[in-house]
Design an enzyme around this catalytic site. Structure first.
Site, PDB file in Angstrom:
ATOM      1  N   TYR A 124       1.388  18.532  -6.785  1.00 16.69           N
ATOM      2  CA  TYR A 124       2.522  18.005  -6.024  1.00 16.69           C
ATOM      3  C   TYR A 124       2.727  18.761  -4.712  1.00 16.69           C
ATOM      4  CZ  TYR A 124       3.975  15.962 -10.549  1.00 16.69           C
ATOM      5  OH  TYR A 124       4.028  15.294 -11.740  1.00 16.69           O
TER       6      TYR A 124
ATOM      7  N   ASN B 101       2.608  10.875   8.571  1.00 16.80           N
ATOM      8  CA  ASN B 101       3.139  11.312   7.266  1.00 16.80           C
ATOM      9  C   ASN B 101       2.709  12.723   6.870  1.00 16.80           C
ATOM     10  OD1 ASN B 101       4.505   8.753   6.497  1.00 16.80           O
ATOM     11  ND2 ASN B 101       2.413   7.962   6.635  1.00 16.80           N
TER      12      ASN B 101
ATOM     13  N   SER C 128       8.952  -6.913  14.335  1.00 20.37           N
ATOM     14  CA  SER C 128       9.614  -8.206  14.228  1.00 20.37           C
ATOM     15  C   SER C 128       8.604  -9.295  14.536  1.00 20.37           C
ATOM     16  CB  SER C 128      10.799  -8.300  15.197  1.00 20.37           C
ATOM     17  OG  SER C 128      11.418  -9.558  15.075  1.00 20.37           O
TER      18      SER C 128
ATOM     19  N   ASP D 105      10.571  20.178 -13.412  1.00 18.82           N
ATOM     20  CA  ASP D 105       9.176  19.820 -13.664  1.00 18.82           C
ATOM     21  C   ASP D 105       8.428  19.679 -12.341  1.00 18.82           C
ATOM     22  OD1 ASP D 105       7.325  18.338 -15.962  1.00 18.82           O
ATOM     23  OD2 ASP D 105       6.982  17.563 -13.941  1.00 18.82           O
TER      24      ASP D 105
ATOM     25  N   HIS E 115      -2.856  18.490 -16.803  1.00 15.76           N
ATOM     26  CA  HIS E 115      -2.302  17.306 -16.148  1.00 15.76           C
ATOM     27  C   HIS E 115      -2.974  16.009 -16.602  1.00 15.76           C
ATOM     28  CE1 HIS E 115       0.091  16.415 -12.237  1.00 15.76           C
ATOM     29  NE2 HIS E 115       0.243  15.439 -13.110  1.00 15.76           N
TER      30      HIS E 115
ATOM     31  N   GLN F  30      15.088  -8.214  22.291  1.00 12.30           N
ATOM     32  CA  GLN F  30      16.285  -7.377  22.160  1.00 12.30           C
ATOM     33  C   GLN F  30      15.919  -5.917  21.901  1.00 12.30           C
ATOM     34  OE1 GLN F  30      18.831  -8.885  19.097  1.00 12.30           O
ATOM     35  NE2 GLN F  30      19.566 -10.636  20.289  1.00 12.30           N
ATOM     36  N   ASN F  31      14.942  -5.716  21.029  1.00  9.98           N
ATOM     37  CA  ASN F  31      14.562  -4.349  20.666  1.00  9.98           C
ATOM     38  C   ASN F  31      14.075  -3.537  21.860  1.00  9.98           C
ATOM     39  OD1 ASN F  31      15.212  -4.826  17.999  1.00  9.98           O
ATOM     40  ND2 ASN F  31      13.108  -5.220  17.346  1.00  9.98           N
TER      41      ASN F  31
END
Length: 603
Positions: free
Chosen positions: A340, A177, A279, A335, A398, A287-288
């Protein structure tokens, strides 16, 4: 002769049914190899099915089945609470440990450099292993168990990851991420290159720029949520197509004698991505994996490419484009906040829109580690540098309390911080100044001390949290209120388990929406407007951004507003904490969640 033939056929049948798929491998830059598909083991919302007190071993079985089918890559994480079952499944499969590639991840509350190795040792204890093949930082931002943010620089966390590798506890290390800029910052500081990056990747979110960057750097990419919104029962109300029943996808699947999910996985593989399908069903797991015996045509890949409609907030222009779209649609108020990490993209979006700067109202915020009076102006100058602007229209404190980078609390009186805000205004760096997440008593204390009145207050406001007393107080003082998280718990996939109704599918809300020929989210935004609130909806979808602004051509009836008023339960979407030991704050208020650092509020 017949007996011999039957025996031979039986042997061939046994061999065929138990032959494992041979999965290709990709080379990591550090010399190790990583299998081209993995079994994901996140159960969702960190929960396991109820078994009436009996031990549930669903992940253990899934891992065992996967390895028997030919998988050689298992992806888990400390926060998934599945590491123990992953280890059990590996041992139950009989596949030697050295043939299996195991990935796990460092959670957000262990970002301190000296916490990384102990955290990995804890994961290894869960797994009952001596090492993992790949260890990832789960998220770039740290967050403690009490929901407050750990402001440890991820460069320090990465140094801890390097130490874990040097100790032989992880063969390779990587990120999850992170965006391009965050990865580049690691490289620019002369630190070891990440071997891999894990991010969301599916038909609706293909992230071509990020993939191209990683390829240029020799960083392998693994993709979670590879099916995205394919399955209708899992798709959010606003999720773009396609679904699994899309005729175009079904036609491609039929062409190759595969299923639509197999086509989606194969497409990711051909993009150079290692998909992480999850799964608990044996035949779906098998299957995957059955995706390495065919190749998609250029024509088919072009069609699949066309479904890429979501701009991720971690992309290099993931906020710039929404800002541009918003201004083109008629928004004139953007904003953002220093924390952020989007101020630069906000500025880029404003300039890209062609709307003159003086026609755009820009709000940003002072973060918690700059509460000292003489830190306010430099902090605002830093934000202005990010925005590439000479001033902001509104600058907010903030949060009422300060917190240093070392996680200790700054007991600076917010009256001193406010004096710094007044100085920023006097210098022309902010046209107006205000507050965010303050309550009535804190605002009144500013007024009682003869200081300048705040022009605006920003707080959470939605159907479940309407704060009528605070709104009435602000109205009596001439303080404008802006409201973040305006949709609250409307969307089921975002709602906490204990969140009160309504949801977007509520028949009463649907009836009001139909009455005005609007959507339920539009009704909610209009209601806030009629309460005198400036709502701050956030979105990275062009059509949703345009819908959110289309709320000024109707008025709600008194009867409709009474119904909407009835949903006020005083419920906060964002968790609350008490800071009883803080000399200037003896009240309840909330802290930011991780995902809000990655998004922008638009109005």
């Amino acid at each position: 002769m017949a007996s011999k033939l039957i025996s031979t056929l039986f042997v061939l049948f046994i061999y065929h049914t138990h032959a494992a798929v041979q999965v290709p491998k990709l080379k990591l830059y550090d010399g190790y190899e990583i299998p081209a598909i993995a079994l994901g083991t996140w159960l969702g919302n960190f929960t396991v099915p109820s078994t009436g007190g009996a031990k549930w071993n669903g992940v253990e079985l899934a891992v065992k089945w996967a390895l028997e089918a030919g998988y050689r890559h298992i992806d888990t994480a400390w926060i998934y609470k599945t590491e123990g079952q992953v280890g059990d499944g590996i041992r139950a499969s009989g596949v030697p440990r050295e043939e299996i590639f195991v990935t796990t991840k460092l959670w957000n509350d262990q970002h301190a450099r000296d916490s990384v190795v102990p955290a990995l040792r804890d994961s290894l204890k869960n797994l009952q292993m001596d090492y993992v093949d790949l260890y990832l930082i789960h998220w770039p931002c740290g967050q403690f168990a009490n929901q407050s943010y750990d402001v440890t620089d991820y460069l320090e966390t990465w140094r801890g990851m390097m130490e874990a590798k040097q100790l032989g506890l992880a063969k390779s290390i990587g990120l999850s991420n992170f965006n391009q800029q965050q990865i580049q910052r690691i490289l620019d500081n002369g630190l070891e290159k990440p071997a891999a990056l894990q991010v969301e990747l599916n038909l609706s979110l293909q992230q071509p720029e990020l993939l191209a960057y990683c390829k240029s750097q020799g960083i392998v990419v693994t993709g979670y949520t590879p099916f995205g919104s394919l399955f209708p029962f899992k798709a959010a109300a606003d999720a773009p197509p396609p679904r699994i029943t899309d005729p175009q996808l079904e036609a491609i699947a039929t062409k190759y004698n595969k299923t639509v999910p197999q086509i989606a996985l194969r497409y990711l593989v051909e993009l150079g991505v290692i998909p992480l399908p999850k799964s608990l069903t044996k035949n779906r797991i098998e299957q995957n994996l059955d995706i390495f015996d065919f190749q998609l045509s250029a024509e088919d890949k072009e069609l699949l490419k066309s479904f890429d409609t979501i701009v991720p907030p971690t992309d290099s222009n993931g906020v710039e484009l929404p800002v541009k779209w918003a201004l083109e649609a008629g928004y004139r108020h953007i904003d953002t906040a220093w924390i952020y990490g989007t101020e630069g993209q906000v500025g880029n979006g404003v300039r890209a829109s062609g709307v003159p700067r003086e026609e755009v109202f820009v709000t940003t915020k002072l973060f918690n580690d700059q509460h000292a009076r003489d830190s306010v102006v430099p902090a605002l100058r830093d934000s202005l540098k990010n925005l590439q602007m000479d001033y902001v229209d509104l600058y907010l404190i903030h949060w009422p309390i300060g917190q240093f980078a070392n996680k200790s609390y700054d007991v600076t009186d917010y009256l001193e911080t406010w004096r710094g805000m007044m100085e920023a205004k006097q210098l022309g760096l902010a046209k107006s100044i205000g507050l965010s997440n303050f309550n009535q008593q804190q605002i009144q204390r500013i007024l009682d001390n003869g200081l300048e009145k705040p022009a605006a207050l920003q707080v959470e406001l939605n159907l479940n949290l309407q704060q009528p007393e605070l709104l009435a107080y602000c109205k009596s003082q001439g303080i404008v209120v802006t409201g973040y998280t305006p949709f609250g718990s409307l969307f089921p996939f975002k709602a906490a388990a204990d969140a009160p109704p309504p949801r977007v599918s509520d028949p009463r809300l649907q009836a009001i929406a139909a009455k005005y020929n609007k959507t339920v989210p539009q009704i909610v935004l209009r209601y806030l407007v009629e309460l005198g609130v400036i709502p701050l909806p956030k979105s990275i979808h062009k059509d949703r951004i345009e819908q959110n602004v289309d709320i000024f051509d109707f008025q709600l009836s008194a009867e409709d507003k009474e119904l909407l008023k009835s949903f006020d339960k005083g419920y906060r979407t964002i968790p609350q904490l008490k800071w009883r030991d803080h000399p200037y704050v003896q009240c309840l208020y909330t802290l930011l969640r991780l995902r809000e650092e990655q998004l922008i509020y638009l109005f």
